[in-house]
Design an enzyme around this catalytic site. Sequence first.
Site, PDB file in Angstrom:
ATOM      1  CG  ASP A 197      -0.177   0.006   2.527  1.00 21.91           C
ATOM      2  OD1 ASP A 197       1.069  -0.050   2.493  1.00 21.91           O
ATOM      3  OD2 ASP A 197      -0.829   0.053   3.590  1.00 21.91           O
ATOM      4  CB  CYS A 223       5.528  -2.326   1.788  1.00 20.37           C
ATOM      5  SG  CYS A 223       6.374  -1.612   0.370  1.00 20.37           S
ATOM      6  CG  HIS A 244       6.149  -5.223  -1.949  1.00 20.79           C
ATOM      7  ND1 HIS A 244       5.257  -4.448  -1.249  1.00 20.79           N
ATOM      8  CD2 HIS A 244       6.211  -6.410  -1.306  1.00 20.79           C
ATOM      9  CE1 HIS A 244       4.792  -5.142  -0.228  1.00 20.79           C
ATOM     10  NE2 HIS A 244       5.357  -6.334  -0.242  1.00 20.79           N
TER      11      HIS A 244
END
Lengths: 195, 310
Positions: free
Chosen positions: B101, B104, B303
Site C-alpha cells: 500500500d 511497506c 515492494h
Amino acid sequence: MVDYARVQKELVECNRDKDISGVSIELDNGDDLSHLSGRITGPIASPYEGGIFQIDIRLPGGYPFEPPKMQFITKVWHPNISSQNGAICLDILKDQWSPALTLKTALLSLQALLSSPEPDDPQDAVVAQQYLRDYPTFVGTARYWTDTFAKRASVGTEEKVQKLVEMGFPEVLVRKTLDIVGGDENLALEKLCTG
Amino acid sequence: MGNNEKVAVAEEEKKSVNEVVEVAIETSYVDNDDWATYRDDEVMQQHNAIQAEEAHKLPFVGDKEPLSALAAEYQSGSPIIQEKIKLLGQSFSAIRRTRGDGNCFFRCFMFAYLEHILESQDKAEVDRIKANVEQCKKTLQNLGYAEFTFEDFFALFLEQLESVMQGNETSISHDELLTRSRDQSVSDYVVMFFRFVTSGEVRRRAEFFEPFILGLSNMTVEKFCKASVEPMGEESDHVHITALSDALGVAIRVMYLDRSSCDTGSVSVNHHDFVPSISDSPNGTTNAVAAKPVMTLLYRPGHYDILYSK
C-alpha cells in the site's frame, strides 16, 4: 474517530495570529468539532483582494489521516474552484494530504491557490479556458465575482435593513446594530439575536 | 489619453466584463460529465475503495511463511529469479509479507525492529534509540513543525517500544505485536512516526540529500518531503531508507530480487547495507559507524518484505 484533542489545539493555533495570516477557523455548528467554518482573506495583488471567502470544513472520521473536506461557500471565479458548487481541486486535499499538515496550512494553501491558479489542472474547465485564452477578461470576471459575492459591505444597506426588519427586528435597532458591526449582516443578526 | 477617453474606455471594459460574466454563468453549467467536475470527496472515495480491495488480499503485516512460498510465486517465471530464490534459500528460511500500500518499507521496519527488541530484550539498544527519537523530536521543532502535529505519533511509537520489553504490566507477547501491527490505529500511527522522522532527517541534512533527490525526482528537498515522504502511501526509495536508518541509528540490509545478472552468466543476489552515519561533526562530513544490520528486507521492484535468516 476524529482526533478531537488535536482539532482543539489546531483551532487555538490557527486563530492565534489570524490578523497576520489572514486565515481563521470557527465552529460551524455548536459544539460539533467535525464541522467547521474557515475564512480566508483574498490575497493582495490578486483579483480576490478585498474579499472574504467562507470555506465549509468537514472532518472525516479518519482525520488527521484522511484529509479535511473543504469547499468554498462564497462563490468564486477561479480555475481550480468550481464556479457552481465551490468544490476545490488541490492535491493536498486529496492524495498529497499528510497528518503533518494542519487545517491552517490547508487554508493557507487555498489562499496561495487564489494567488497562483493552476489552470493546467482545473476544477472548472470554463474558467480555466478563459484564464488561458483571455487573461484580462478572466481577471475582470474574478474581480467582479469578488465584489459581488465576497464583499459583504457591497450589498446595499437598505437591502440588509429590509431583510432584518422582515425577520421581526425594529428598524431603528437594526440600523444601529448594522452600524456597530460595520455593515456585516450576519454579525448584526447574531448581535440582534443575543440581544 | 484624455479624461473623457479614459472614462469611455472604462465604461467599455465594464460592459464587456458584465457580458462575460453572464456568458460564464451560463456556460459553467455545461460539461457535467467532464472528469474535471469530480469533487475531491468522490476522488477520495474511489481511492479508499481501491485500498479496501487491497486490504482483503493481505493484512498490513502477514504471517511468517517458509521461503518455498516465495519460490512458488515464480514457478513459471523468470529462470534468473528462480535461481536467485534458490540462493536466498541458502541463507534465509522464511519471509513475512507486508501489504503493498506504499507504506511497506515503513511497515517492514516497524515489525522487524520491534520483533528484534522483543526477542533480544536489548535494554541498551532501547535506551540508545530513545535518545535518537528525542533528537528527532528536536529536529522537527527546529524545522518549525507544530508540536501537536507529531507528538501523538512519537508517543505511540515509544509506547510500542516499552511494551515489547518484558516484565512490565504493559508488556506484550509476539502474537499481540502482530495483532497491533495489523491494527490500523497502531500501525498507521507508527508508520507516520517514521515518516516524520524521515522527513526531519532529510530536511536537516538537505545539502547531503539534495543531489539524490534531484536525481530521483527533479524536486526541491522541501517539495520532496511534502510530496513523497510525509503523505501516507507514498513509496520509499533509497533516500527514505538512508534517512530513517541514519536518524534512528539502525542498520538495514536489503536483498535485491530482480532479473539483473552478470554477463558471465553466473547469478548472485545483490544486497546493500544501509549503515547509519553520524553527521554531527562541525565540517559536515559523515562518518560511517560499523553496525550489524538488525533486519534484512527483501526488495522486489516496488515492494519490500521481511526476510528471516537461518
